[in-house]
Motif scaffolding. Structure first.
Motif, PDB file in Angstrom:
ATOM      1  N   LEU A 190      70.266  -6.038  17.568  1.00  0.00           N
ATOM      2  CA  LEU A 190      69.071  -5.259  17.883  1.00  0.00           C
ATOM      3  C   LEU A 190      67.819  -5.859  17.243  1.00  0.00           C
ATOM      4  CD1 LEU A 190      70.400  -1.608  17.470  1.00  0.00           C
ATOM      5  CD2 LEU A 190      70.563  -3.130  19.440  1.00  0.00           C
ATOM      6  N   SER A 191      66.701  -5.671  17.901  1.00  0.00           N
ATOM      7  CA  SER A 191      65.409  -6.091  17.360  1.00  0.00           C
ATOM      8  C   SER A 191      64.929  -5.056  16.340  1.00  0.00           C
ATOM      9  CB  SER A 191      64.392  -6.209  18.490  1.00  0.00           C
ATOM     10  OG  SER A 191      64.080  -4.925  18.993  1.00  0.00           O
ATOM     11  N   PRO A 192      63.896  -5.380  15.554  1.00  0.00           N
ATOM     12  CA  PRO A 192      63.389  -4.406  14.574  1.00  0.00           C
ATOM     13  C   PRO A 192      63.009  -3.062  15.183  1.00  0.00           C
ATOM     14  CG  PRO A 192      62.494  -6.575  14.097  1.00  0.00           C
ATOM     15  CD  PRO A 192      63.246  -6.696  15.398  1.00  0.00           C
ATOM     16  N   LEU A 193      62.425  -3.071  16.363  1.00  0.00           N
ATOM     17  CA  LEU A 193      62.028  -1.811  16.993  1.00  0.00           C
ATOM     18  C   LEU A 193      63.240  -0.960  17.342  1.00  0.00           C
ATOM     19  CD1 LEU A 193      59.620  -0.170  18.022  1.00  0.00           C
ATOM     20  CD2 LEU A 193      59.894  -1.301  20.234  1.00  0.00           C
ATOM     21  N   GLU A 194      64.275  -1.587  17.919  1.00  0.00           N
ATOM     22  CA  GLU A 194      65.491  -0.853  18.244  1.00  0.00           C
ATOM     23  C   GLU A 194      66.200  -0.366  16.977  1.00  0.00           C
ATOM     24  OE1 GLU A 194      64.271  -2.707  21.787  1.00  0.00           O
ATOM     25  OE2 GLU A 194      64.865  -3.799  20.007  1.00  0.00           O
ATOM     26  N   CYS A 195      66.140  -1.165  15.921  1.00  0.00           N
ATOM     27  CA  CYS A 195      66.742  -0.750  14.642  1.00  0.00           C
ATOM     28  C   CYS A 195      66.085   0.520  14.118  1.00  0.00           C
ATOM     29  CB  CYS A 195      66.626  -1.870  13.609  1.00  0.00           C
ATOM     30  SG  CYS A 195      67.700  -3.285  13.898  1.00  0.00           S
ATOM     31  N   GLU A 196      64.766   0.549  14.110  1.00  0.00           N
ATOM     32  CA  GLU A 196      64.058   1.727  13.619  1.00  0.00           C
ATOM     33  C   GLU A 196      64.398   2.957  14.451  1.00  0.00           C
ATOM     34  OE1 GLU A 196      62.326   2.439  11.000  1.00  0.00           O
ATOM     35  OE2 GLU A 196      62.575   0.426  10.182  1.00  0.00           O
ATOM     36  N   ARG A 197      64.536   2.757  15.744  1.00  0.00           N
ATOM     37  CA  ARG A 197      64.906   3.873  16.623  1.00  0.00           C
ATOM     38  C   ARG A 197      66.296   4.393  16.258  1.00  0.00           C
ATOM     39  NH1 ARG A 197      64.595   1.619  22.037  1.00  0.00           N
ATOM     40  NH2 ARG A 197      62.360   1.871  21.774  1.00  0.00           N
ATOM     41  N   LEU A 198      67.223   3.459  16.014  1.00  0.00           N
ATOM     42  CA  LEU A 198      68.566   3.855  15.619  1.00  0.00           C
ATOM     43  C   LEU A 198      68.554   4.579  14.274  1.00  0.00           C
ATOM     44  CD1 LEU A 198      71.665   3.795  15.839  1.00  0.00           C
ATOM     45  CD2 LEU A 198      71.592   1.537  14.752  1.00  0.00           C
ATOM     46  N   PHE A 199      67.765   4.070  13.319  1.00  0.00           N
ATOM     47  CA  PHE A 199      67.712   4.695  11.993  1.00  0.00           C
ATOM     48  C   PHE A 199      67.253   6.147  12.090  1.00  0.00           C
ATOM     49  CE2 PHE A 199      66.665   0.270  10.047  1.00  0.00           C
ATOM     50  CZ  PHE A 199      67.977  -0.118  10.282  1.00  0.00           C
ATOM     51  N   ARG A 200      66.298   6.414  12.964  1.00  0.00           N
ATOM     52  CA  ARG A 200      65.817   7.795  13.127  1.00  0.00           C
ATOM     53  C   ARG A 200      66.953   8.707  13.593  1.00  0.00           C
ATOM     54  NH1 ARG A 200      61.140   5.206  15.269  1.00  0.00           N
ATOM     55  NH2 ARG A 200      61.850   5.575  17.406  1.00  0.00           N
TER      56      ARG A 200
END
Length: 528
Positions: A190-200
């Motif tokens: 995953l890219s950083p943006l997708e990672c942040e979405r997953l973390f949420r």
């Protein structure tokens, strides 16, 4: 239709690990033949806790999780669920008890749609008989929407990129009403943006009381996300600690058993000859309404001894650049490619290899290796014909080539006859790189070269990349979703956004903020 309920709740000051464990492993041991995978391991997980599990490849993390989720029913020790001993004969029993797992290796059916994969075996039915595909699509669309995943439920999974398939895996696991969610390297593609979405989503699930085991090699990621961390080394429990009491150096030392200095960038002293020139590179792919452009007007030069990084969000066209250059892209390529100043007509990987290009793909197990075959067979594969004598394979020549790769790259193995699938992730990656280096390329294309490998192996890959560029004079292109990796390795960074080149910046001008600004959907405006 059931699903993991995702709600937003207010943050509270709490220490979820202080309660009674919802899941516990006591004295767990597991052997595979003569190999000890786990020895007297202990692990506890509390309701609402995000508990990171870390360790180098082969440390036993995934083995324990497969025991807890019913994949491995035979083991030493005991597993407790809500304080009561349990034993799962298979994955379905574990799922029925509320334990869901997202495996590091994708477990999807390529021929089926996204919706079919999410609810495979649990499809909604009309009168209990006929599969209600309309309801399945609606439920899948609702779940994907909650996760912030912009995928068409009717899209065939085989047509998705690796990172997109990983998102489907996450949606599939969360479609169960899971009390315990095990996530094995969920952000590896995953890219950083997708990672942040997953973390949420992970934090929201934890606030609801879902207990989460989070396995990752990315130390900055788990320090940002987890409440506690447990470290395994060589199949044994080394440490369990509250995350706020640790530093990154503490975790690394526990994982590798020694202090490991961070890799330092080896600067390019002088620019060599231009080995690769790309002008106005384009790529069109088939679409329901004709053809869709996934690359538009990409241009750059690459010099001997230079490392060019390519950054951007998932789906920005990073991988398509490498595939188009290497002749492996599906669709209609356009533009001009020159090798050492000569116009190149590259229609297949064979053409690219003949011109001195090599490409290490992001999916080493699906595209880079034949897992059941030996190290020798994998390393020698591109050169079997060249090594043959009178049409007969030269096993001695292939073995010699494999031994040279093992020695040069520091591949840890029992012998060159060992099956590639039994190696750790880092050593598998070295075998893939060794296979392509055996062709003696001048231009090396690396797509996510450290995906899914541990911190020690990453350092070795970084050192290898610097050596190949600075000492051997190779021209190297690196696609990476990890921002620190991109900044460390690259002399220049080409940034992509929605198929377009939005920036080409030097090392001393690059920063995470600048790259993300250019990579965002509005990056073209920012670059203008």
């Amino acid at each position: 239709m059931t699903g993991a309920r995702v709600v937003v709740s207010s943050d509270q000051d709490k220490k979820p690990h202080e309660g009674a464990p919802v899941l516990a492993a006591r004295g767990i041991g597991k052997r595979f033949g003569g190999i000890v995978a786990l020895s007297d391991v202990h692990f506890e997980l509390a309701s609402g806790e995000i508990h990171a599990l870390m360790g180098e490849n082969g440390a036993g993390k995934s083995t324990l999780m497969k025991i807890l989720s019913g994949v491995y029913p035979q083991y030493e020790g005991e597993v407790l669920l809500d304080g009561m001993p349990v034993s799962f004969a298979n994955v379905r029993q574990a799922e029925a008890a509320g334990i869901a797992i997202i495996h590091q290796e994708l477990n999807l059916v390529p021929e089926l749609t996204v919706a079919d994969n999410v609810f495979l075996g649990r499809e909604p039915r009309i009168a209990g008989l006929v599969i209600d595909r309309k309801a399945g699509r609606a439920a899948a669309r609702d779940l994907l929407g909650r996760l912030g995943i912009n995928l068409d439920p009717d899209m065939r999974v085989g047509n998705l990129r690796v990172g997109e398939q990983q998102l489907v895996e996450i949606a599939k696991a969360l479609s169960f009403s899971a009390r315990i969610l095990i996530m094995d390297e969920p952000t590896s593609a995953l890219s950083p943006l997708e990672c942040e979405r997953l973390f949420r989503i992970v934090r929201q699930l934890a606030r609801e009381g879902v207990a989460i085991v989070y396995i990752s090699h990315r130390i900055d990621e788990v320090m940002h996300l987890a409440d506690r961390v447990t470290v395994f080394r060589d199949g044994r429990h080394v440490m369990t600690s509250i995350m706020t009491e640790l530093t990154e150096d503490h975790i690394i030392a526990a994982m590798v058993g020694r202090d490991l200095l961070a890799a330092t960038a080896a600067d390019m002293t002088e620019r060599g000859a231009t080995l690769l020139s790309v002008r106005d590179l384009t790529l069109e792919k088939p679409h329901r309404r004709g053809w869709r452009k996934v690359l538009r007007g990409v241009s750059f030069d690459l010099h001997a001894g230079e490392i060019l990084g390519i950054g951007g969000l998932l789906g920005s066209g990073r991988t398509e650049i490498l595939e188009t250059i290497f002749g492996s892209a599906t669709g209609r390529p356009g533009g001009e490619i020159r090798i050492r100043g000569e116009l190149a007509d590259i229609r297949s990987p064979r053409d690219a290899r003949r011109l001195g290009l090599a490409m290490v793909t992001e999916d080493r197990k699906g595209q880079g290796l034949h897992l059941q075959s030996s190290i020798t067979d994998n390393v020698a594969l591109p050169l079997v014909g060249r090594l043959a004598r009178f049409g007969i394979r030269s096993f001695a020549g292939e073995t010699r080539l494999a031994r040279q790769a093992v020695q040069a790259l520091g591949i840890r193995c029992e012998s060159v006859g060992q099956a590639a699938g039994t190696l750790s992730g880092g050593n598998q990656q070295k075998v893939v790189i060794g296979k392509w280096l055996a062709t003696q390329p001048r231009v090396l294309l690396l797509d996510e070269p450290t995906r899914g490998i541990d911190v020690g192996a990453k350092r070795e890959i970084y050192d290898l990349v610097f050596h190949l560029a600075r000492k051997d004079g190779l021209a190297i292109v690196v696609v990476s979703s990890e921002m620190p990796e991109l900044l460390l390795l690259s002399d220049r960074i080409l940034v992509m956004s929605e198929g377009r080149q939005t920036g080409l910046i030097k090392r001393d001008e690059a920063s995470e903020e600048r790259i993300m600004q250019l990579a965002a959907p509005y990056g073209r405006k920012a670059a203008a």
